[in-house]
Design a protein around this motif. Structure first.
Motif, PDB file in Angstrom:
ATOM      1  N   ARG A  76      31.331  42.060  34.773  1.00  0.00           N
ATOM      2  CA  ARG A  76      30.922  41.138  33.711  1.00  0.00           C
ATOM      3  C   ARG A  76      31.149  39.692  34.113  1.00  0.00           C
ATOM      4  O   ARG A  76      30.284  38.834  33.955  1.00  0.00           O
ATOM      5  CB  ARG A  76      31.690  41.434  32.423  1.00  0.00           C
ATOM      6  CG  ARG A  76      30.993  42.345  31.473  1.00  0.00           C
ATOM      7  CD  ARG A  76      31.649  42.367  30.107  1.00  0.00           C
ATOM      8  NE  ARG A  76      33.092  42.424  30.122  1.00  0.00           N
ATOM      9  CZ  ARG A  76      33.813  43.552  30.127  1.00  0.00           C
ATOM     10  NH1 ARG A  76      33.219  44.704  30.137  1.00  0.00           N
ATOM     11  NH2 ARG A  76      35.125  43.513  30.134  1.00  0.00           N
ATOM     12  N   GLN A  77      32.341  39.415  34.627  1.00  0.00           N
ATOM     13  CA  GLN A  77      32.686  38.039  34.972  1.00  0.00           C
ATOM     14  C   GLN A  77      31.848  37.519  36.139  1.00  0.00           C
ATOM     15  O   GLN A  77      31.482  36.353  36.159  1.00  0.00           O
ATOM     16  CB  GLN A  77      34.175  37.928  35.294  1.00  0.00           C
ATOM     17  CG  GLN A  77      35.068  38.098  34.081  1.00  0.00           C
ATOM     18  CD  GLN A  77      34.736  37.120  32.985  1.00  0.00           C
ATOM     19  OE1 GLN A  77      34.350  37.501  31.894  1.00  0.00           O
ATOM     20  NE2 GLN A  77      34.853  35.842  33.257  1.00  0.00           N
ATOM     21  N   ALA A 133      28.772  38.415  36.791  1.00  0.00           N
ATOM     22  CA  ALA A 133      27.444  38.143  36.230  1.00  0.00           C
ATOM     23  C   ALA A 133      27.446  36.821  35.475  1.00  0.00           C
ATOM     24  O   ALA A 133      26.510  36.008  35.608  1.00  0.00           O
ATOM     25  CB  ALA A 133      27.011  39.278  35.314  1.00  0.00           C
ATOM     26  N   ILE A 134      28.482  36.569  34.692  1.00  0.00           N
ATOM     27  CA  ILE A 134      28.597  35.314  33.952  1.00  0.00           C
ATOM     28  C   ILE A 134      28.740  34.142  34.918  1.00  0.00           C
ATOM     29  O   ILE A 134      28.138  33.088  34.740  1.00  0.00           O
ATOM     30  CB  ILE A 134      29.776  35.370  32.960  1.00  0.00           C
ATOM     31  CG1 ILE A 134      29.461  36.352  31.834  1.00  0.00           C
ATOM     32  CG2 ILE A 134      30.090  33.985  32.399  1.00  0.00           C
ATOM     33  CD1 ILE A 134      30.632  36.672  30.942  1.00  0.00           C
ATOM     34  N   SER A 135      29.522  34.342  35.973  1.00  0.00           N
ATOM     35  CA  SER A 135      29.721  33.301  36.976  1.00  0.00           C
ATOM     36  C   SER A 135      28.407  32.897  37.620  1.00  0.00           C
ATOM     37  O   SER A 135      28.169  31.709  37.874  1.00  0.00           O
ATOM     38  CB  SER A 135      30.692  33.803  38.046  1.00  0.00           C
ATOM     39  OG  SER A 135      30.746  32.937  39.142  1.00  0.00           O
ATOM     40  N   ASN A 136      27.551  33.852  37.866  1.00  0.00           N
ATOM     41  CA  ASN A 136      26.272  33.554  38.510  1.00  0.00           C
ATOM     42  C   ASN A 136      25.282  32.881  37.570  1.00  0.00           C
ATOM     43  O   ASN A 136      24.329  32.256  38.031  1.00  0.00           O
ATOM     44  CB  ASN A 136      25.668  34.817  39.111  1.00  0.00           C
ATOM     45  CG  ASN A 136      26.454  35.263  40.316  1.00  0.00           C
ATOM     46  OD1 ASN A 136      26.988  34.448  41.058  1.00  0.00           O
ATOM     47  ND2 ASN A 136      26.552  36.556  40.513  1.00  0.00           N
ATOM     48  N   LEU A 137      25.498  32.969  36.267  1.00  0.00           N
ATOM     49  CA  LEU A 137      24.642  32.269  35.322  1.00  0.00           C
ATOM     50  C   LEU A 137      24.873  30.766  35.355  1.00  0.00           C
ATOM     51  O   LEU A 137      23.976  29.982  35.053  1.00  0.00           O
ATOM     52  CB  LEU A 137      24.885  32.784  33.897  1.00  0.00           C
ATOM     53  CG  LEU A 137      24.424  34.202  33.589  1.00  0.00           C
ATOM     54  CD1 LEU A 137      24.865  34.595  32.179  1.00  0.00           C
ATOM     55  CD2 LEU A 137      22.925  34.321  33.728  1.00  0.00           C
ATOM     56  N   TYR A 138      26.082  30.365  35.708  1.00  0.00           N
ATOM     57  CA  TYR A 138      26.449  28.952  35.660  1.00  0.00           C
ATOM     58  C   TYR A 138      26.756  28.389  37.037  1.00  0.00           C
ATOM     59  O   TYR A 138      27.625  27.546  37.206  1.00  0.00           O
ATOM     60  CB  TYR A 138      27.661  28.769  34.736  1.00  0.00           C
ATOM     61  CG  TYR A 138      27.367  29.221  33.336  1.00  0.00           C
ATOM     62  CD1 TYR A 138      26.563  28.461  32.493  1.00  0.00           C
ATOM     63  CD2 TYR A 138      27.857  30.434  32.858  1.00  0.00           C
ATOM     64  CE1 TYR A 138      26.267  28.890  31.212  1.00  0.00           C
ATOM     65  CE2 TYR A 138      27.558  30.866  31.571  1.00  0.00           C
ATOM     66  CZ  TYR A 138      26.776  30.093  30.764  1.00  0.00           C
ATOM     67  OH  TYR A 138      26.478  30.513  29.493  1.00  0.00           O
ATOM     68  N   THR A 139      26.051  28.829  38.027  1.00  0.00           N
ATOM     69  CA  THR A 139      26.269  28.345  39.386  1.00  0.00           C
ATOM     70  C   THR A 139      25.652  26.967  39.567  1.00  0.00           C
ATOM     71  O   THR A 139      24.613  26.659  38.991  1.00  0.00           O
ATOM     72  CB  THR A 139      25.703  29.336  40.420  1.00  0.00           C
ATOM     73  OG1 THR A 139      26.017  28.868  41.712  1.00  0.00           O
ATOM     74  CG2 THR A 139      24.217  29.502  40.297  1.00  0.00           C
ATOM     75  N   SER A 199      30.086  33.344  42.200  1.00  0.00           N
ATOM     76  CA  SER A 199      29.475  32.189  42.834  1.00  0.00           C
ATOM     77  C   SER A 199      30.532  31.171  43.271  1.00  0.00           C
ATOM     78  O   SER A 199      30.332  30.461  44.254  1.00  0.00           O
ATOM     79  CB  SER A 199      28.478  31.524  41.885  1.00  0.00           C
ATOM     80  OG  SER A 199      29.128  31.075  40.719  1.00  0.00           O
TER      81      SER A 199
END
Length: 92
Positions: free
Chosen positions: A67-68, A70-76, A23
């Motif tokens: 993985r990164q 997916a994690i990045s898109n959680l905190y957009t 993101s």
């Protein structure tokens, strides 16, 4: 040889595809640039053993990028940078 080539091309496409899922623009640009540079640096490799090791390392890197991203898109946040705008507004 053709099988190795197709594996490398598939890995390259996957790394670029998943690298573009970040993101954050800076992380996205870094992931894509790093993938391109790694493949460019090893494009003339001829040793089958080294190629196998590089493919294995690339698969591990792909899992990290997945993985990164997916994690990045959680905190957009939804805020875009100026360089990310692709469509200019039309004046009517």
């Amino acid at each position: 040889m053709a099988n190795t080539r197709s594996q490398a091309l598939s890995l390259y496409r996957d790394l670029l595809r998943h690298g573009n899922k970040f993101s954050n623009y800076n992380f996205r640009a870094y992931a894509v640039r790093r993938s391109k540079d790694a493949f460019r640096n090893h494009q003339n490799e001829a040793d089958p053993t080294t190629i196998g090791q590089l493919l294995k390392q690339g698969e591990q890197e792909l899992q990290v990028v997945k993985r990164q991203a997916a994690i990045s898109n959680l905190y957009t946040t939804g805020d875009r940078l100026v360089v990310e705008t692709s469509v200019k507004p039309r004046h009517v």
